[in-house]
Design a protein around this motif. Structure first.
Motif, PDB file in Angstrom:
ATOM      1  N   MET A   1     -29.774   9.699 -34.581  1.00  6.22           N
ATOM      2  CA  MET A   1     -30.652  10.742 -34.913  1.00  6.22           C
ATOM      3  C   MET A   1     -29.845  11.866 -35.580  1.00  6.22           C
ATOM      4  SD  MET A   1     -34.007  10.556 -34.113  1.00  6.22           S
ATOM      5  CE  MET A   1     -33.845   9.815 -32.587  1.00  6.22           C
ATOM      6  N   ALA A   2     -30.330  12.373 -36.706  1.00  5.44           N
ATOM      7  CA  ALA A   2     -29.698  13.326 -37.502  1.00  5.44           C
ATOM      8  C   ALA A   2     -30.499  13.957 -38.415  1.00  5.44           C
ATOM      9  CB  ALA A   2     -28.824  12.355 -38.632  1.00  5.44           C
ATOM     10  N   SER A  12     -27.536   3.562 -43.049  1.00  7.05           N
ATOM     11  CA  SER A  12     -28.571   3.612 -42.119  1.00  7.05           C
ATOM     12  C   SER A  12     -29.864   3.603 -42.788  1.00  7.05           C
ATOM     13  CB  SER A  12     -28.366   5.057 -41.554  1.00  7.05           C
ATOM     14  OG  SER A  12     -28.774   6.222 -42.531  1.00  7.05           O
ATOM     15  N   THR A  25     -28.847   3.287 -37.611  1.00 11.54           N
ATOM     16  CA  THR A  25     -27.497   3.243 -37.962  1.00 11.54           C
ATOM     17  C   THR A  25     -27.243   1.629 -38.201  1.00 11.54           C
ATOM     18  OG1 THR A  25     -26.716   4.983 -37.050  1.00 11.54           O
ATOM     19  CG2 THR A  25     -25.201   3.427 -37.990  1.00 11.54           C
ATOM     20  N   ASN A 323     -31.880   0.131 -29.322  1.00 13.68           N
ATOM     21  CA  ASN A 323     -32.635   1.001 -30.507  1.00 13.68           C
ATOM     22  C   ASN A 323     -34.092   0.884 -30.023  1.00 13.68           C
ATOM     23  OD1 ASN A 323     -30.420   1.674 -32.280  1.00 13.68           O
ATOM     24  ND2 ASN A 323     -30.261  -0.483 -32.364  1.00 13.68           N
ATOM     25  N   SER A 370     -35.737   6.436 -30.068  1.00 10.37           N
ATOM     26  CA  SER A 370     -34.088   6.657 -29.727  1.00 10.37           C
ATOM     27  C   SER A 370     -33.265   5.612 -30.012  1.00 10.37           C
ATOM     28  CB  SER A 370     -33.951   6.967 -28.056  1.00 10.37           C
ATOM     29  OG  SER A 370     -32.618   7.013 -27.806  1.00 10.37           O
ATOM     30  N   GLU A 373     -26.331   6.182 -31.351  1.00  7.83           N
ATOM     31  CA  GLU A 373     -25.623   6.988 -31.994  1.00  7.83           C
ATOM     32  C   GLU A 373     -24.033   6.574 -32.359  1.00  7.83           C
ATOM     33  OE1 GLU A 373     -27.280  11.470 -30.821  1.00  7.83           O
ATOM     34  OE2 GLU A 373     -25.749  10.506 -29.522  1.00  7.83           O
ATOM     35  N   GLY A 374     -23.034   7.123 -32.945  1.00  6.12           N
ATOM     36  CA  GLY A 374     -22.022   6.866 -33.584  1.00  6.12           C
ATOM     37  C   GLY A 374     -20.970   6.231 -32.327  1.00  6.12           C
ATOM     38  N   ASN A 375     -20.991   6.717 -31.262  1.00 10.59           N
ATOM     39  CA  ASN A 375     -20.237   5.839 -30.106  1.00 10.59           C
ATOM     40  C   ASN A 375     -20.982   4.798 -29.259  1.00 10.59           C
ATOM     41  OD1 ASN A 375     -22.186   7.556 -28.975  1.00 10.59           O
ATOM     42  ND2 ASN A 375     -20.692   8.869 -27.589  1.00 10.59           N
ATOM     43  N   THR A 377     -24.189   5.134 -27.694  1.00  9.33           N
ATOM     44  CA  THR A 377     -24.838   5.572 -26.468  1.00  9.33           C
ATOM     45  C   THR A 377     -26.074   5.696 -27.158  1.00  9.33           C
ATOM     46  OG1 THR A 377     -24.204   7.876 -26.839  1.00  9.33           O
ATOM     47  CG2 THR A 377     -23.135   6.447 -25.365  1.00  9.33           C
ATOM     48  N   ALA A 379     -29.449   8.021 -28.196  1.00 14.56           N
ATOM     49  CA  ALA A 379     -29.595   9.271 -28.617  1.00 14.56           C
ATOM     50  C   ALA A 379     -30.894   9.736 -27.701  1.00 14.56           C
ATOM     51  CB  ALA A 379     -29.795   9.583 -30.129  1.00 14.56           C
TER      52      ALA A 379
END
Length: 521
Positions: A1-2, A12, A25, A323, A370, A373-375, A377, A379
């Motif tokens: 999310m961004a 993305s 992503t 996701n 949701s 995210e990058g790691n 996990t 969002a």
């Protein structure tokens, strides 16, 4: 999310926006996903938005199309007022677009035929298709084993029927080697096979079998091809539909090499009406589903289940779906309210949102999302308005579909069925050869020799009437009229018992052979 500009980026896919822009992503898209919501809340539009995003990024897509609405992705979108307005509200300039599409259809009516061989499907998935119990599945496994040992190819339905007849007529010796094989169990499997044939299994099993590499194409512009399975008719046979898609996933898992976590998926697979896959599956099948979902991501394949409620998916599988897109659910009954609460609990909480309350308030086209995210996990859950698709919303016309199929890159590859020599033809030749030996003369070995020769046959040894000699015709007629009087005793009883076990035609052949031997003395 961004936060940021409302558009796809190199890494993305822009899904929607309200207070924040929601992005999926690409490097995490093979961690699978889930799209849920009540009928009419916008699941198909969300699916189309995601499919368009993957295709633009050069990722091939496979999606089942239950109602035909997804087919519009193949045609240019229209700049309708409500679409342009929604795009502008998100800071997105609406650009009509269309995507290279291949239509597939198990029945070969609205797309290229999709076929698999019986051997490729295997006894586990076939048992699921036919709703066999453990005993029946065991006998089906024996049939496959015998076919392997006999060097018999199982390609289509008549091959499967032929091998079932073979094991029924060799039940005693197979029982000694593999365990109990009863003719009654084989008969039950054959009846279930008839049901499967009536559901369209005859069209599905055969050659040329589908080459899954044809799903993983890009067009001349480097965009991913969108493969659409026309499933409106297939959905009339839910078990066939669900097992077929599971077979496709299993084949992808078996055939593709390990790639780890690529920058973008090699293929994204959308499984609509996914709850059908999880309706009372036997443990062995459930274990296979869990294994495929857990491990196929390392092959670069992302699997996205589409269904009405997260509770339709078992927890063991749900835990693999990182996701999430949740459209509105209704809470008219206590059971509905429990379902809403369960759906809310599957998201990472957001202190600013009452997730359970919002799920029931979402309008058409709105969703709770949701994404990972990058790691890796999830969002925190956010409420967004899903962006409008760039291609047409709604189905293509019949003429448009025909034009797309005519220009398809796989045109002609699957459209003509091939029927090469396999189990059915081989066993038929054995029957013909044995019949010629049994009826063409010899008579060596007396009565027992004749009986031993006949018992060694597969389907019976009658020679077609048009090929009988005059002597054979006379013998047949005499046999019918005087068998009980002339042969009598042991031979008559033996003829009756073997005839009952192996079928009337074989019984008549035994008596005919015995009588012929007597007359030659």
């Amino acid at each position: 999310m961004a936060t940021g500009t409302a558009a796809d980026t190199n890494d993305s896919i822009f899904i929607g926006k309200e207070e924040q822009a929601a992005y999926l992503t690409l490097s995490l898209a093979n961690r699978h996903g889930l799209v849920t919501g009540a009928t009419g809340t916008g699941k198909t539009v969300s699916l189309q938005v995601m499919a368009e995003g993957f295709a633009r990024a050069g990722v091939p897509v496979f999606a089942s199309d239950i109602k035909g609405d997804l087919s519009g992705i193949a045609e240019v979108g229209e700049a309708k007022d409500f679409i342009v307005k929604r795009a502008q509200e998100m800071g997105l300039k609406f650009q009509p677009d269309q995507f290279s599409t291949i239509f597939w259809d198990v029945f070969g009516e609205q797309g290229h035929p999709v076929r698999a061989t019986v051997s490729e499907m295997g006894p586990l998935l076939l048992s699921r298709m036919m709703d066999l119990n453990d005993v029946q599945e065991g006998v089906l496994n024996i049939a496959f084993r015998v076919a392997d040992e006999q060097g018999l190819l199982l390609l289509d339905m008549k091959d499967l029927r032929a091998i079932l007849v073979f094991i029924a007529e060799h039940a005693d010796e197979l029982t000694t080697q593999y365990g109990n094989v009863s003719k009654q169990t084989v008969g039950t499997i054959q009846r279930q096979l008839l049901v499967l044939e009536n559901q369209g299994g005859t069209k599905f099993f055969g050659e040329p079998a589908l080459d899954l590499k044809d799903f993983m194409r890009t067009d001349k512009d480097g965009r991913g091809m969108v493969n659409i399975l026309v499933a409106d008719k297939l959905m009339q046979s839910p078990r066939l539909y669900a097992t077929f898609l599971l077979w496709m996933l299993s084949e992808l898992f078996e055939q593709l090499p390990e790639v780890g976590d690529p920058p973008k998926p090699k293929l994204v697979f959308f499984f609509d009406e996914a709850h059908l896959l999880f309706n009372d599956p036997p443990k062995a099948l459930m274990d296979k589903i869990e294994q495929v979902v857990r491990l196929i991501r390392s092959k670069g394949v992302g699997v996205y289940f589409v269904t009405q409620n997260p509770i339709d998916v078992p927890d063991r599988v749900l835990a693999q779906l990182g996701n999430r897109v949740q459209h509105a659910l209704r809470a008219f009954t206590p059971r509905d309210q429990k379902a809403v609460a369960a759906a809310a609990e599957t998201f990472r909480p957001n202190p600013k949102l009452n997730t359970a309350k919002i799920i029931t308030e979402l309008g058409k086209g709105e969703a709770l999302v949701s994404f990972l995210e990058g790691n890796g996990t999830p969002a925190m859950v956010e409420r967004v308005m899903v962006r409008p698709p760039s291609a047409r919303i709604g189905p293509v016309t019949s003429d448009e579909r025909k034009a797309i199929i005519a220009a398809s890159p796989v045109k002609g590859k699957y459209d003509t069925e091939i029927d090469r020599e396999s189990a059915y033809e081989v066993l038929q030749k054995r029957v013909a050869g044995t019949a010629a030996t049994a009826d063409g003369g010899g008579g060596g070995g007396g009565i027992l020799g004749q009986i031993g020769s006949i018992v060694g046959t597969i389907f019976g040894t009658n020679v077609p009437r048009g090929k009988m000699s005059t002597g054979q015709v006379i013998a047949r007629n005499v046999t019918r009229s005087v068998t009980n009087k002339v042969v009598g005793g042991v031979v008559a009883d033996l003829g009756k018992s073997v005839g009952g076990a192996l079928g009337g035609s074989v019984g008549r052949a035994i008596v005919r052979g015995a009588l012929g031997s007597m007359l030659r003395r």
